[in-house]
Design a protein around this motif. Structure first.
Motif, PDB file in Angstrom:
ATOM      1  N   ASP A 180      55.610  52.964  46.352  1.00 26.47           N
ATOM      2  CA  ASP A 180      54.742  51.858  46.751  1.00 26.47           C
ATOM      3  C   ASP A 180      55.554  50.581  46.989  1.00 26.47           C
ATOM      4  N   TYR A 181      56.607  50.401  46.206  1.00 25.76           N
ATOM      5  CA  TYR A 181      57.479  49.235  46.379  1.00 25.76           C
ATOM      6  C   TYR A 181      58.200  49.308  47.726  1.00 25.76           C
ATOM      7  N   LEU A 182      58.719  50.492  48.054  1.00 25.41           N
ATOM      8  CA  LEU A 182      59.374  50.667  49.349  1.00 25.41           C
ATOM      9  C   LEU A 182      58.390  50.470  50.497  1.00 25.41           C
ATOM     10  N   PHE A 232      66.827  39.492  60.888  1.00 27.68           N
ATOM     11  CA  PHE A 232      66.470  39.824  59.511  1.00 27.68           C
ATOM     12  C   PHE A 232      65.655  38.688  58.919  1.00 27.68           C
ATOM     13  N   CYS A 233      65.044  38.943  57.773  1.00 23.72           N
ATOM     14  CA  CYS A 233      64.194  37.955  57.113  1.00 23.72           C
ATOM     15  C   CYS A 233      65.038  37.000  56.266  1.00 23.72           C
ATOM     16  N   THR A 234      64.408  35.923  55.847  1.00 20.76           N
ATOM     17  CA  THR A 234      65.064  34.987  54.943  1.00 20.76           C
ATOM     18  C   THR A 234      64.965  35.498  53.513  1.00 20.76           C
ATOM     19  N   ILE A 288      68.390  45.863  50.275  1.00 19.09           N
ATOM     20  CA  ILE A 288      67.773  45.753  51.589  1.00 19.09           C
ATOM     21  C   ILE A 288      68.023  44.374  52.200  1.00 19.09           C
ATOM     22  N   ALA A 289      67.973  43.341  51.367  1.00 20.81           N
ATOM     23  CA  ALA A 289      68.266  41.997  51.873  1.00 20.81           C
ATOM     24  C   ALA A 289      69.705  41.912  52.369  1.00 20.81           C
ATOM     25  N   PHE A 292      56.172  44.533  55.130  1.00 24.42           N
ATOM     26  CA  PHE A 292      56.304  43.092  55.320  1.00 24.42           C
ATOM     27  C   PHE A 292      57.650  42.652  55.905  1.00 24.42           C
ATOM     28  N   THR A 293      58.631  43.545  55.977  1.00 24.52           N
ATOM     29  CA  THR A 293      59.934  43.138  56.509  1.00 24.52           C
ATOM     30  C   THR A 293      60.348  43.945  57.738  1.00 24.52           C
TER      31      THR A 293
END
Length: 249
Positions: free
Chosen positions: A62-64, A121-123, A110-111, A70-71
């Motif tokens: 679920d976390y993945l 990529f996201c912040t 992942i970040a 969202f990313t």
């Protein structure tokens, strides 16, 4: 008698697999690692910034799925997390992927990998919000992660493909198989060989009651193990807090 679920055929290359299926495969592998590693007694020197006081109330899958949603997580960034686990656990044998470290490790991996491998990529603010941790904590985890991985953030496509093949072959429910000649009917001996290989372990360390920390698929030729260090004052204090919490003091 309940019939086993029908097997699902997957593309031969991981780049073409539905990202939710990849998340299921990775989560299945991590759940097995966590189940094994959670039985290893915690010691002061094994505490890291990735340890939480209690296991998060969300499953790995679920976390993945939350991160993917969202990313817009790239498949390569998801797969290379397995390579990072092997590399870090082999360089720093005292570190284990457990229910206390997995979630923080995942969002940090992942970040970091997104910044290293993707044009867009996201912040860190977004990664932190999605991961459920303060952005200041993610910043610290990112620095620690880079130190542990020695800034070696890439690997070959062939390595990631090998991880993918092993994830499919050792899936706990045997639900998937890879498309291609002969791929749908692997022999039992082949399955056993891949399962053993996918559970490569680091050397046993003192104080673990004979249990070994499980990793995934280690390429030892690329590694430079870190010398063991005594626990720091911060680790001793954190370990005492864990002990008191577990005993209800």
């Amino acid at each position: 008698m309940e019939e086993p679920p029908a097997r699902v055929e997957l593309p031969a290359a991981f780049e073409y697999v539905d990202v939710d299926v990849l998340a299921q495969l990775v989560a299945d592998m991590m759940d097995r690692l966590i189940s094994h590693n959670d039985q290893i007694p915690l010691s002061p020197e094994s505490l890291t910034r990735f340890h939480s006081r209690t296991a998060p109330g969300i499953s790995v899958l679920d976390y993945l799925r939350r991160i993917v949603r969202f990313t817009k997580l790239d498949r390569t960034c998801l797969m290379i997390t397995l390579h990072y686990i092997d590399q870090i656990c082999s360089r720093i044998p005292i570190f284990t992927l457990s229910s206390l470290t997995c979630h923080r490790f995942l969002i940090t991996s992942i970040a970091v990998s997104s910044k290293a491998l993707c044009d867009v990529f996201c912040t860190n603010s977004l990664y932190a919000k999605v991961g459920g941790i303060p952005v200041t904590e993610l910043n610290m985890l990112e620095r620690e992660f880079l130190r542990m991985i020695e800034w070696r953030l890439t690997c070959t496509r062939e390595i990631l493909q090998e991880y993918y093949v092993n994830l499919v072959r050792t899936h706990s429910k045997g639900q998937f198989h890879i498309a291609g000649p002969g791929s749908s009917s692997s022999s039992d001996s082949d399955m056993d060989w891949d399962a053993n290989r996918s559970r490569s372990v680091s050397p046993a360390r003192p104080g673990m009651n004979g249990r070994e920390a499980s990793t995934i698929l280690i390429d030892t030729a690329t590694l430079s193990p870190e010398s063991p260090r005594p626990p720091t004052l911060e680790q001793n204090m954190a370990f005492e807090a864990f002990r008191r919490s577990s005993q209800g003091i």
